[in-house]
Design a protein around this motif. Sequence first.
Motif, short mmCIF file in Angstrom:
data_model
loop_
_atom_site.label_atom_id
_atom_site.label_comp_id
_atom_site.label_asym_id
_atom_site.label_seq_id
_atom_site.Cartn_x
_atom_site.Cartn_y
_atom_site.Cartn_z
N ARG A 295 6.30 4.36 0.51
CA ARG A 295 6.35 6.06 1.02
C ARG A 295 7.41 6.01 2.30
O ARG A 295 8.89 6.16 2.41
CB ARG A 295 5.76 7.03 1.36
N PHE A 296 7.03 4.90 2.93
CA PHE A 296 7.64 4.88 4.60
C PHE A 296 9.38 3.43 4.96
O PHE A 296 10.53 4.70 5.31
CB PHE A 296 6.90 4.05 5.63
N ARG A 297 8.82 2.80 3.62
CA ARG A 297 9.88 1.56 3.82
C ARG A 297 10.60 1.48 2.30
O ARG A 297 11.73 1.35 2.25
CB ARG A 297 9.38 0.92 3.75
N GLN B 246 14.83 4.96 8.50
CA GLN B 246 15.14 3.71 7.87
C GLN B 246 16.03 3.41 6.22
O GLN B 246 16.87 2.71 5.70
CB GLN B 246 14.11 2.68 7.73
N PRO C 88 8.62 10.85 3.97
CA PRO C 88 8.70 11.32 5.08
C PRO C 88 9.75 12.46 6.39
O PRO C 88 11.02 11.70 5.85
CB PRO C 88 8.26 10.29 6.62
N TYR D 173 13.90 -2.50 -0.09
CA TYR D 173 12.57 -2.92 -0.95
C TYR D 173 12.24 -2.05 -1.83
O TYR D 173 12.12 -0.84 -1.72
CB TYR D 173 11.75 -1.85 0.67
N SER E 124 10.85 12.44 9.01
CA SER E 124 11.90 11.34 10.24
C SER E 124 11.78 10.12 9.56
O SER E 124 11.17 9.03 9.70
CB SER E 124 11.36 11.39 11.18
N SER F 258 1.10 -1.27 0.24
CA SER F 258 -0.13 -0.31 0.12
C SER F 258 1.03 1.09 0.35
O SER F 258 2.02 1.01 0.22
CB SER F 258 -1.34 -0.26 0.95
N MET F 259 0.19 2.65 -0.54
CA MET F 259 1.17 3.69 -0.29
C MET F 259 1.75 4.60 0.77
O MET F 259 3.00 4.49 0.68
CB MET F 259 0.04 4.90 -0.31
N SER F 260 1.26 3.51 2.02
CA SER F 260 2.10 4.48 3.11
C SER F 260 3.22 3.12 3.06
O SER F 260 4.59 3.85 3.37
CB SER F 260 1.35 4.70 4.01
N GLU F 261 2.81 2.10 3.34
CA GLU F 261 4.35 1.63 2.70
C GLU F 261 5.46 1.84 2.22
O GLU F 261 6.08 1.68 2.49
CB GLU F 261 3.66 -0.48 2.38
#
Lengths: 422, 539
Positions: A146-148, A180, A175, A248, A177, A141-144
């Motif tokens: 974007r974050f990872r 990772q 993001p 990733y 912060s 999904s999008m948050s995944e």
Amino acid sequence: MQNAQGKRLRLAFEIRIYYPQPKLAVAICTYCSLLCEFHPSEPLACSLRSKILSRDSSEDVVPVPRIDGHETTFDEAISFANQLLADRNRSHISGAIRSVEAARAVLALASRVGAYVDPTGSDDAFKTILAIQRQGMMTASMSEVRFRSDCIVLIGDDRLLQSFPRLIEILLQRPKSSPQIARRRIIALGPWTSEVVARLRNAGLDVSTIDIQVLSIPQSLFQWSRCNEESMTKSSNLVSRWLCEARYLSLVWSATIIDQPQADLWVERLFQWIVQRNNSHRCVGLPLSGGYVTFQQVCTWITGFPGRVLVDGDAFTYDPYRNLLSDQAIVRLHIDETTIADESAAGRQQSTIVIAPKLHERNPMPRVFIPCSVAGIDQPATFFRADAAVAIEAMDCQLNSSTKRFMSVPAILERLGVAKGC
Amino acid sequence: MLTRLTGAQLCDPQFGTPTEVRDLYLENGTVVATPDKGRRVDHEYKLDGRVLMAGAIDMHTHIGGGKVNLARLLLPERARIEKTDESIIRPLSSPVPGTWETGRRYLEMGYTTCFEPAILPANARHAHLEMADIPWLDTGGYLMLGNEDLLLEWISKGVPQRQINDYVGWMLTAHRCLAVKVVNAGGINAFKFNQRFLDVDDVHPEYRITPRQILCTLAEAIDTLGIAHPLHVHCSNLGVPGNIASTLATIGAVEGRRLHITHAQFHCYGKDGPHGFSSAANQLADRVNSSKQLSIDVGQVLFGQTVTISGDTMHQFAHRKLARPRKTIFQDLECQAGCGVLPFRYRQSQYVHGLQWAIGLELFLLVKSPYQVFLTTDHPNGAPFTGYPHLIRLLMDYDFRMSIFEQLHPDIKATSQLPSLRREYTLEEIAILTRNGPAQILGLSTQGHLQPGASGDVVVYKQDSNQESMFARPEMVFRRGKLIYRNGEFLEGCDKVSFEATPNFDTSIERELEKIWANFYCQSMSATKIGAVNATQRY
């Protein structure tokens, strides 16, 4: 569905549509399926939104209920539409059905009158759906993403950013912060123009480009990853090295940019590569869906099928290749609950009944025209995001809408099909 | 309007009430005490030779949400209209049918309340919308926690327990769920970092914490918040031979706190026997029998085609080559969890599948208290829910059980103690398994029984020596005191509700979350929170 005596089971229940009452601190734009949030007092910087808001509406026909082109009352238009629905054996429902509430109402109506339901946008959506139904998929999904993701591959061409203008802000920028990810690489894979690449770089993104035909991308991915890890790290092939180094890897695309025939085979091949890659590395796909995604979700959970379904009572027949479409003895019901539906859409051309916020002069006049309000602008409505993973109750606060006085699509549909109902 | 049901045997063992012929009164949607003499009865149903029970409760069934819908999307070809036959329960049109069919088929078996056990927080609105479209059934959900990057980061930083408690309280409230579930604690997240295995005391590659820490932290939060249902745990190493060690370690990890092990059948395998796969049901049953703090639902396997749906991406991906048909879906979701969808066919002739079938029954028969074991197939993972009447007969009829056992792979006789377990469940125990027990462990005071004050969900069965026929086709079902199903015909709809927990917690946690929310999620907190669940669609 039949009971033991072979009798078709009628729907023994009434489907009532409720409307969300979100307590939102922000406004949500529903012009694309990214569902961007913004503060009501600050205009949202988006090329698509600006284009829509500045659209010339001078050629729009004044939206009043009409029967055979003549102005009439709302009740008379509903009554005439019901008569048309009762006179025919089957209906064909099309149009831009974009909210959960409208999707439910459409399926409830289809159940009452017997209808083939195939909303606008299914052509693009089925490029991915057919691939999933043959092969499956592996996505995030999008948050995944974007974050990872430390390496995002944008597959396609400029149209991806035209369809989703704020993809940079919503997805591609890290993001604030994100310990990772020390560094995020963006690989623009396809015939991207220098202007768009410059825009990506101006947004602070580390962009590398590979000019390649979209058609050949899945095969190229297999070739680039054929080397073993040692040879890939020494390879002069940069792409091979980037793929190997990614912790990733995310592949982002939209079915709208896949123009070739049998595009579902292209998607299927891409998913095959992704799953194979996961044998040793982590890799995901993120196919971005357009506005059809909401109807797809609702239709799937009610009928078991993602659209192109013949509904009769609680019997559902799936017709992914449109073999059951017939020109005979049907009522064409076209429903648009947005103002940005494609005005040249084929479904409009021979419609018997049109429910929409507007009529354009170029559209042929239907037998019945019923104006409606716009979901997510005139009243809150629920939409699925482009990754199909999140449903949001949305309301756009900035707009003075001329269609606010009309009933919503679900409210109108609740009054249809009652003469033929069970 | 006062309704009297008379002449039937009332099977309502919760308060030690014996099964006997008694009148039951319904008024204003609830069960009421025997009215004063002279009070006029508006409707009377003479039910001689029938058995009355409360509406059944399925406390763990995958009926709503993103991964359930993905399973439907993946398997359109399974949706065929099957020829009906009065003598057997007809199959579903698909292992994961649409919502209208789900509601109808559950109600036909006398089920009135169902719970989706794996709601991803970001997907909670979708799950509630979908469950609202299931007619007739009250619903609710368990929120998946224990794999969010946000929580794992906090645990790794050693934030105070009360902060975790408040976070759990806020998440439950914001997403309108009844309980908390952990799936492969930390493991779904570890898979995102390319780790393919994570046992209870293994260290997460990024956050450097163990599943033991996660489980203990969440179990403490559940107890402190006073959530009725214990931490609902899908243990590590799903389906792996020898995973009983992980399961027992999971029990140890919560240090004596309340714990519910879900689909326990998939988590009590040994490594002995002719094929390196054996039953360890007795080990788990012994632990359950020795502690009132423990409970399990079985997740019984029944033979045939189904589809496995799980948040445990790590192990679903590891088993991907077992998919039949050969197509699968895997997703990493919103920095909170993941999912894997894998079609599967359990074959009676196959050693492992046959032993899985036997292990589930062993668990039912070895756990002594029917208040600590619950009847589920983890629909659709072990089998579609339409298999429940068949499962009930397996529990109540030793000879029938053995007639199937004899047809299994011959090596199973060497590894299963099922033939020696001659216990046969009584009608009262079945009522506890499917009504009283789930209601108690979920904290539903008005469900699962027929005492005054209970919701008027009543099921009327015709007594039959073939328990499968009896439980497959109730004669009548009342919902909220109104007759809505009779002899195969659905009469009308009813209002329904969504159950949710309302814990007390320090709401200032929201300010802490707002500071960091955007680091993890594309959507804001205010857009994520669910205002109210509109489950009262009139069906």
